[in-house]
Design a protein around this motif. Sequence first.
Motif, PDB file in Angstrom:
ATOM      1  N   TYR A  52      61.871  40.124  45.174  1.00  0.00           N
ATOM      2  CA  TYR A  52      60.864  39.178  44.691  1.00  0.00           C
ATOM      3  C   TYR A  52      61.038  38.839  43.218  1.00  0.00           C
ATOM      4  N   ASP A  55      63.381  36.037  43.224  1.00  0.00           N
ATOM      5  CA  ASP A  55      63.033  34.967  44.152  1.00  0.00           C
ATOM      6  C   ASP A  55      62.641  33.699  43.385  1.00  0.00           C
ATOM      7  N   GLU A  56      63.420  32.642  43.540  1.00  0.00           N
ATOM      8  CA  GLU A  56      63.147  31.383  42.840  1.00  0.00           C
ATOM      9  C   GLU A  56      61.859  30.729  43.337  1.00  0.00           C
ATOM     10  N   LYS A  57      61.560  30.900  44.630  1.00  0.00           N
ATOM     11  CA  LYS A  57      60.333  30.321  45.181  1.00  0.00           C
ATOM     12  C   LYS A  57      59.096  30.917  44.505  1.00  0.00           C
ATOM     13  N   LYS A  60      58.767  29.452  41.056  1.00  0.00           N
ATOM     14  CA  LYS A  60      58.234  28.081  41.144  1.00  0.00           C
ATOM     15  C   LYS A  60      56.732  28.092  41.426  1.00  0.00           C
ATOM     16  N   GLU A  61      56.302  29.031  42.282  1.00  0.00           N
ATOM     17  CA  GLU A  61      54.882  29.129  42.618  1.00  0.00           C
ATOM     18  C   GLU A  61      54.066  29.552  41.409  1.00  0.00           C
ATOM     19  N   LYS A  64      53.831  26.556  39.151  1.00  0.00           N
ATOM     20  CA  LYS A  64      52.902  25.570  39.718  1.00  0.00           C
ATOM     21  C   LYS A  64      51.453  25.987  39.474  1.00  0.00           C
TER      22      LYS A  64
END
Length: 203
Positions: A52, A55-57, A60-61, A64
Motif C-alpha cells: 500500500y 500503491d499509486e491508486k 491518487k486517492e 483527491k
Amino acid sequence: KQWYQRRVRVLGVTGVCGACIQGTKSCLIMHMVLLGLLMMLEIAGVVLLLFYSADEKLEKEIRKTTSEAYKTYGGNETTSSAITKGIDMFQQVLHCCGQKTYKDWSNESVAFTWAKSLNKKAFVPDSCCKNVTTECGTAVDFQSASNQTITETFYTEGCEHKIDRYLDKWSAVVTGILIATALLQVLCFIFTICLTCIKKSDD
C-alpha cells in the motif's frame, strides 16, 4: 488490540511453562504453533504495508481527498467546519500551508471557498502562521510582501508534500520494527524447536 495482547500473554505463558517445567512438551508445541501463526501475521502485515505504501491508486486517492478538503475550507456548513478544523490541525502539526504551496490560498481552483471570500486579496488562514495569533494570517498580504517577510511569518511548504514524507517515514519505521520483531521471533521459534527435541530425547 485486546485480542493481540491476549495472544501475546498466552504465548508467554506457554513458552515459560514449556521451558521451565519438566514434562510440558505439549506447552512447547503450543508455543511453537502460536509463534508460527504470529510470525505469519506479521509477515503479512509487512507485505501489505509495503504494497500500500507503493500503491499509486492510494496516493491518487489521498491527493483527491486533500484537494476536495481544501476547496471547501472556510465554508459555513457543518461538514465544512469539520474539514476546516482538520486542515488547521494538519497545518500546525506538519508545519505546512496550502495544498502544494502557501500561494494556493489565493487560487480559487484550489481553495475555492477561502479564495472567493478574499475579494482578490492574498491572505492565509491563521494556522499557516509560525506564531499563531488571532488574524495573524490576514496581517500580511503575501502578493505584496517580500519573500523574507513571508518565510519569517508563515509556513510555505505545501501539506501534500509533507503528508507524503510523513507517511513514507512512518511506514518505513513500522516496517523496520515488524521485520526486527519477526527476526527475533524466528530465533525464538528455532530455540523452541531445539527445546522440544531435547525434551523428546529425554523422554
